[in-house]
Design a protein around this motif. Sequence first.
Motif, PDB file in Angstrom:
ATOM      1  N   LEU A  58      19.154   2.701 -17.572  1.00  0.00           N
ATOM      2  CA  LEU A  58      18.001   2.043 -18.175  1.00  0.00           C
ATOM      3  C   LEU A  58      16.909   1.862 -17.129  1.00  0.00           C
ATOM      4  O   LEU A  58      17.191   1.591 -15.969  1.00  0.00           O
ATOM      5  CB  LEU A  58      18.403   0.684 -18.739  1.00  0.00           C
ATOM      6  N   PRO A  59      15.663   2.019 -17.527  1.00  0.00           N
ATOM      7  CA  PRO A  59      14.563   1.828 -16.589  1.00  0.00           C
ATOM      8  C   PRO A  59      14.380   0.354 -16.248  1.00  0.00           C
ATOM      9  O   PRO A  59      14.834  -0.495 -17.006  1.00  0.00           O
ATOM     10  CB  PRO A  59      13.355   2.363 -17.344  1.00  0.00           C
ATOM     11  N   PRO A  60      13.743   0.056 -15.134  1.00  0.00           N
ATOM     12  CA  PRO A  60      13.123   0.997 -14.214  1.00  0.00           C
ATOM     13  C   PRO A  60      14.134   1.606 -13.246  1.00  0.00           C
ATOM     14  O   PRO A  60      15.119   0.977 -12.884  1.00  0.00           O
ATOM     15  CB  PRO A  60      12.106   0.147 -13.460  1.00  0.00           C
ATOM     16  N   GLN A  61      13.848   2.830 -12.848  1.00  0.00           N
ATOM     17  CA  GLN A  61      14.628   3.567 -11.859  1.00  0.00           C
ATOM     18  C   GLN A  61      13.650   4.063 -10.802  1.00  0.00           C
ATOM     19  O   GLN A  61      12.525   4.436 -11.120  1.00  0.00           O
ATOM     20  CB  GLN A  61      15.354   4.753 -12.498  1.00  0.00           C
ATOM     21  N   PHE A  62      14.071   4.075  -9.557  1.00  0.00           N
ATOM     22  CA  PHE A  62      13.198   4.420  -8.440  1.00  0.00           C
ATOM     23  C   PHE A  62      13.653   5.722  -7.792  1.00  0.00           C
ATOM     24  O   PHE A  62      14.839   5.899  -7.516  1.00  0.00           O
ATOM     25  CB  PHE A  62      13.213   3.300  -7.394  1.00  0.00           C
ATOM     26  N   ILE A  99       8.433   5.769 -10.288  1.00  0.00           N
ATOM     27  CA  ILE A  99       9.136   4.689 -10.963  1.00  0.00           C
ATOM     28  C   ILE A  99       9.124   5.021 -12.444  1.00  0.00           C
ATOM     29  O   ILE A  99       8.060   5.166 -13.045  1.00  0.00           O
ATOM     30  CB  ILE A  99       8.459   3.330 -10.728  1.00  0.00           C
ATOM     31  N   CYS A 100      10.288   5.162 -13.029  1.00  0.00           N
ATOM     32  CA  CYS A 100      10.405   5.431 -14.459  1.00  0.00           C
ATOM     33  C   CYS A 100      10.602   4.104 -15.173  1.00  0.00           C
ATOM     34  O   CYS A 100      11.482   3.330 -14.806  1.00  0.00           O
ATOM     35  CB  CYS A 100      11.587   6.355 -14.728  1.00  0.00           C
ATOM     36  N   PHE A 101       9.776   3.840 -16.176  1.00  0.00           N
ATOM     37  CA  PHE A 101       9.843   2.563 -16.879  1.00  0.00           C
ATOM     38  C   PHE A 101       9.488   2.765 -18.344  1.00  0.00           C
ATOM     39  O   PHE A 101       8.870   3.752 -18.708  1.00  0.00           O
ATOM     40  CB  PHE A 101       8.890   1.549 -16.239  1.00  0.00           C
ATOM     41  N   PRO A 102       9.863   1.813 -19.204  1.00  0.00           N
ATOM     42  CA  PRO A 102       9.427   1.864 -20.602  1.00  0.00           C
ATOM     43  C   PRO A 102       8.149   1.055 -20.764  1.00  0.00           C
ATOM     44  O   PRO A 102       7.865   0.171 -19.966  1.00  0.00           O
ATOM     45  CB  PRO A 102      10.577   1.193 -21.347  1.00  0.00           C
ATOM     46  N   SER A 103       7.391   1.356 -21.792  1.00  0.00           N
ATOM     47  CA  SER A 103       6.158   0.586 -22.015  1.00  0.00           C
ATOM     48  C   SER A 103       6.457  -0.758 -22.630  1.00  0.00           C
ATOM     49  O   SER A 103       7.497  -1.050 -23.091  1.00  0.00           O
ATOM     50  CB  SER A 103       5.208   1.351 -22.918  1.00  0.00           C
ATOM     51  N   ARG A 126       0.820  -1.215   0.000  1.00  0.00           N
ATOM     52  CA  ARG A 126       0.000   0.000   0.000  1.00  0.00           C
ATOM     53  C   ARG A 126       0.855   1.266   0.000  1.00  0.00           C
ATOM     54  O   ARG A 126       0.564   2.231   0.698  1.00  0.00           O
ATOM     55  CB  ARG A 126      -0.974  -0.001   1.169  1.00  0.00           C
ATOM     56  N   VAL A 127       1.917   1.225  -0.783  1.00  0.00           N
ATOM     57  CA  VAL A 127       2.781   2.389  -0.945  1.00  0.00           C
ATOM     58  C   VAL A 127       2.323   3.116  -2.206  1.00  0.00           C
ATOM     59  O   VAL A 127       2.406   2.562  -3.299  1.00  0.00           O
ATOM     60  CB  VAL A 127       4.263   1.975  -1.089  1.00  0.00           C
ATOM     61  N   PRO A 128       1.808   4.342  -2.075  1.00  0.00           N
ATOM     62  CA  PRO A 128       1.384   5.069  -3.274  1.00  0.00           C
ATOM     63  C   PRO A 128       2.593   5.453  -4.119  1.00  0.00           C
ATOM     64  O   PRO A 128       3.640   5.818  -3.595  1.00  0.00           O
ATOM     65  CB  PRO A 128       0.675   6.301  -2.718  1.00  0.00           C
ATOM     66  N   PHE A 129       2.442   5.337  -5.439  1.00  0.00           N
ATOM     67  CA  PHE A 129       3.544   5.670  -6.332  1.00  0.00           C
ATOM     68  C   PHE A 129       2.996   6.095  -7.685  1.00  0.00           C
ATOM     69  O   PHE A 129       1.854   5.805  -8.026  1.00  0.00           O
ATOM     70  CB  PHE A 129       4.501   4.482  -6.505  1.00  0.00           C
ATOM     71  N   ASN A 130       3.818   6.803  -8.422  1.00  0.00           N
ATOM     72  CA  ASN A 130       3.521   7.156  -9.809  1.00  0.00           C
ATOM     73  C   ASN A 130       4.424   6.328 -10.696  1.00  0.00           C
ATOM     74  O   ASN A 130       5.640   6.399 -10.567  1.00  0.00           O
ATOM     75  CB  ASN A 130       3.793   8.638 -10.083  1.00  0.00           C
ATOM     76  N   ALA A 131       3.835   5.554 -11.586  1.00  0.00           N
ATOM     77  CA  ALA A 131       4.600   4.823 -12.590  1.00  0.00           C
ATOM     78  C   ALA A 131       4.596   5.679 -13.847  1.00  0.00           C
ATOM     79  O   ALA A 131       3.540   5.986 -14.391  1.00  0.00           O
ATOM     80  CB  ALA A 131       3.971   3.465 -12.852  1.00  0.00           C
ATOM     81  N   ILE A 132       5.767   6.092 -14.280  1.00  0.00           N
ATOM     82  CA  ILE A 132       5.886   7.030 -15.391  1.00  0.00           C
ATOM     83  C   ILE A 132       6.504   6.320 -16.583  1.00  0.00           C
ATOM     84  O   ILE A 132       7.643   5.855 -16.512  1.00  0.00           O
ATOM     85  CB  ILE A 132       6.752   8.234 -14.977  1.00  0.00           C
ATOM     86  N   ASP A 133       5.748   6.238 -17.662  1.00  0.00           N
ATOM     87  CA  ASP A 133       6.246   5.623 -18.888  1.00  0.00           C
ATOM     88  C   ASP A 133       7.062   6.667 -19.642  1.00  0.00           C
ATOM     89  O   ASP A 133       6.507   7.580 -20.254  1.00  0.00           O
ATOM     90  CB  ASP A 133       5.086   5.121 -19.738  1.00  0.00           C
ATOM     91  N   LYS A 135      12.690  13.866  -5.452  1.00  0.00           N
ATOM     92  CA  LYS A 135      13.779  13.988  -6.432  1.00  0.00           C
ATOM     93  C   LYS A 135      15.011  13.192  -6.018  1.00  0.00           C
ATOM     94  O   LYS A 135      16.037  13.242  -6.681  1.00  0.00           O
ATOM     95  CB  LYS A 135      14.136  15.452  -6.633  1.00  0.00           C
ATOM     96  N   GLU A 136      14.909  12.447  -4.929  1.00  0.00           N
ATOM     97  CA  GLU A 136      16.033  11.645  -4.440  1.00  0.00           C
ATOM     98  C   GLU A 136      16.069  10.307  -5.177  1.00  0.00           C
ATOM     99  O   GLU A 136      15.080   9.579  -5.227  1.00  0.00           O
ATOM    100  CB  GLU A 136      15.896  11.393  -2.943  1.00  0.00           C
ATOM    101  N   TYR A 137      17.215   9.977  -5.719  1.00  0.00           N
ATOM    102  CA  TYR A 137      17.394   8.709  -6.416  1.00  0.00           C
ATOM    103  C   TYR A 137      17.559   7.585  -5.405  1.00  0.00           C
ATOM    104  O   TYR A 137      18.387   7.663  -4.505  1.00  0.00           O
ATOM    105  CB  TYR A 137      18.625   8.785  -7.326  1.00  0.00           C
ATOM    106  N   LEU A 138      16.749   6.526  -5.545  1.00  0.00           N
ATOM    107  CA  LEU A 138      16.834   5.378  -4.648  1.00  0.00           C
ATOM    108  C   LEU A 138      17.651   4.247  -5.246  1.00  0.00           C
ATOM    109  O   LEU A 138      18.385   3.572  -4.539  1.00  0.00           O
ATOM    110  CB  LEU A 138      15.434   4.865  -4.307  1.00  0.00           C
ATOM    111  N   GLY A 139      17.492   4.002  -6.536  1.00  0.00           N
ATOM    112  CA  GLY A 139      18.236   2.927  -7.162  1.00  0.00           C
ATOM    113  C   GLY A 139      17.532   2.399  -8.394  1.00  0.00           C
ATOM    114  O   GLY A 139      16.470   2.871  -8.783  1.00  0.00           O
ATOM    115  N   ASN A 140      18.150   1.378  -8.978  1.00  0.00           N
ATOM    116  CA  ASN A 140      17.584   0.756 -10.171  1.00  0.00           C
ATOM    117  C   ASN A 140      16.904  -0.559  -9.789  1.00  0.00           C
ATOM    118  O   ASN A 140      16.742  -0.867  -8.605  1.00  0.00           O
ATOM    119  CB  ASN A 140      18.668   0.547 -11.229  1.00  0.00           C
ATOM    120  N   TYR A 141      16.530  -1.334 -10.802  1.00  0.00           N
ATOM    121  CA  TYR A 141      15.823  -2.580 -10.524  1.00  0.00           C
ATOM    122  C   TYR A 141      16.676  -3.549  -9.708  1.00  0.00           C
ATOM    123  O   TYR A 141      16.159  -4.228  -8.817  1.00  0.00           O
ATOM    124  CB  TYR A 141      15.359  -3.258 -11.817  1.00  0.00           C
ATOM    125  N   MET A 142      17.969  -3.616  -9.986  1.00  0.00           N
ATOM    126  CA  MET A 142      18.835  -4.525  -9.218  1.00  0.00           C
ATOM    127  C   MET A 142      18.844  -4.139  -7.740  1.00  0.00           C
ATOM    128  O   MET A 142      18.796  -5.010  -6.868  1.00  0.00           O
ATOM    129  CB  MET A 142      20.256  -4.524  -9.777  1.00  0.00           C
TER     130      MET A 142
END
Length: 103
Positions: free
Chosen positions: A41-45, A99-103, A7-14, A49-56
């Motif tokens: 490369l996406p996804p990035q979290f 979360i930045c991701f590609p479609s 239940r963590v609200p987030f915006n998934a941005i394509d 504006k603070e960078y948390l990390g990538n998918y790994m």
Amino acid sequence: MILDGLRVPFNAIDITLRGNEKERDFMRENAINGRSNGVPLPPQFFIDKEYLGNYMDFDDAVEDNQLPEFLRLIPPSSSEKSDENTSTANTTDQVRFRICFPS
């Protein structure tokens, strides 16, 4: 998705959609990680504006049971405390995660 389950609200941005060029540029400029070379490369979290990390990084946090710390829901030093801190942080109505991701 894991964030939905917590239940963590987030915006998934394509970032591949027309009109999301600013988000794509933001991701490329701010997703600096020592684990990868070249263009991020996406996804990035991100949180705000603070960078948390990538998918790994996200996957490692899930596997190591460190996801609340990775998402900054609880401070790293209080990971042994009860779920009270986590549930309080998860109930926020303000969306802070991106979360930045590609479609």
